[in-house]
Design a protein around this motif. Structure first.
Motif, mmCIF file in Angstrom:
data_model
loop_
_atom_site.group_PDB
_atom_site.id
_atom_site.type_symbol
_atom_site.label_atom_id
_atom_site.label_comp_id
_atom_site.label_asym_id
_atom_site.label_seq_id
_atom_site.Cartn_x
_atom_site.Cartn_y
_atom_site.Cartn_z
ATOM 1 N N GLY A 147 2.956 -22.068 5.651
ATOM 2 C CA GLY A 147 4.339 -21.734 5.946
ATOM 3 C C GLY A 147 4.739 -20.414 5.337
ATOM 4 N N LEU A 148 6.047 -20.181 5.333
ATOM 5 C CA LEU A 148 6.620 -18.956 4.777
ATOM 6 C C LEU A 148 7.251 -19.274 3.426
ATOM 7 C CD1 LEU A 148 7.606 -15.991 5.041
ATOM 8 C CD2 LEU A 148 9.607 -16.899 6.268
ATOM 9 N N VAL A 149 6.922 -18.478 2.426
ATOM 10 C CA VAL A 149 7.444 -18.714 1.083
ATOM 11 C C VAL A 149 7.700 -17.361 0.421
ATOM 12 C CG1 VAL A 149 5.148 -18.833 0.041
ATOM 13 C CG2 VAL A 149 7.055 -20.002 -1.066
ATOM 14 N N GLN A 150 8.656 -17.328 -0.486
ATOM 15 C CA GLN A 150 8.940 -16.096 -1.219
ATOM 16 C C GLN A 150 7.921 -15.905 -2.340
ATOM 17 O OE1 GLN A 150 13.054 -16.341 -2.507
ATOM 18 N NE2 GLN A 150 13.745 -15.261 -0.679
ATOM 19 N N ALA A 151 7.744 -14.671 -2.716
ATOM 20 C CA ALA A 151 6.848 -14.366 -3.834
ATOM 21 C C ALA A 151 7.261 -15.166 -5.066
ATOM 22 C CB ALA A 151 6.871 -12.877 -4.130
ATOM 23 N N GLY A 152 6.244 -15.702 -5.746
ATOM 24 C CA GLY A 152 6.493 -16.549 -6.899
ATOM 25 C C GLY A 152 6.591 -18.022 -6.568
ATOM 26 N N GLY A 153 6.679 -18.332 -5.299
ATOM 27 C CA GLY A 153 6.809 -19.717 -4.874
ATOM 28 C C GLY A 153 5.475 -20.442 -4.807
ATOM 29 N N SER A 154 5.538 -21.671 -4.309
ATOM 30 C CA SER A 154 4.350 -22.531 -4.247
ATOM 31 C C SER A 154 4.202 -23.161 -2.874
ATOM 32 C CB SER A 154 4.446 -23.651 -5.295
ATOM 33 O OG SER A 154 4.505 -23.134 -6.597
ATOM 34 N N LEU A 155 2.965 -23.438 -2.527
ATOM 35 C CA LEU A 155 2.639 -24.205 -1.331
ATOM 36 C C LEU A 155 1.437 -25.091 -1.656
ATOM 37 C CD1 LEU A 155 2.794 -21.682 1.668
ATOM 38 C CD2 LEU A 155 4.295 -23.653 1.307
#
Length: 120
Positions: free
Chosen positions: A10-18
């Motif tokens: 998916g799409l996530v902002q920098a620093g985020g998690s998946l």
């Protein structure tokens, strides 16, 4: 024969998690080494992480070490990749692969891939 299906991109902002998951079919899954690879636009596919058949040994690319964690659940025929501290350079299609030889070099089976996009 092993059939692999990835999910969780998916799409996530920098620093985020998946968390990526790879569901495998086939009775011999538990005897295979498993790996995650990725391919960014215009670049060759590269190794991300591998895990032994038992889950006792894991290896990571330097670029993801300390941020990504590979794991497996042989009872559920599942391999996962927890990705924390994501960076824009992690943007790629992520593929799950299976190695029947257990030598981390004969990746005979591949999933269709799941897109991971990290925005800055």
């Amino acid at each position: 024969q092993v059939h692999l299906v990835e999910s969780g991109g998916g799409l996530v902002q920098a620093g985020g998690s998946l968390r990526l998951s790879c569901a495998a079919s086939g009775r011999t899954f538990s005897s295979y080494a498993m790996g995650w690879f990725r391919q960014a636009p215009g670049k060759e596919r590269e190794f991300v992480a591998t895990i032994s058949w038992s889950g006792g040994s894991t290896y990571y690319a330097d670029s993801v070490k300390g941020r990504f964690t590979i794991s497996r659940d042989n009872a559920k025929n599942m391999v996962s990749l927890q990705m924390n501290g994501l960076k824009p350079e992690d943007t790629a299609v992520y593929y799950c692969a299976a190695d029947p030889s257990g030598r981390y070099s004969v990746w005979d089976y591949w999933g269709q891939g799941t897109q991971v996009t990290v925005s800055s």
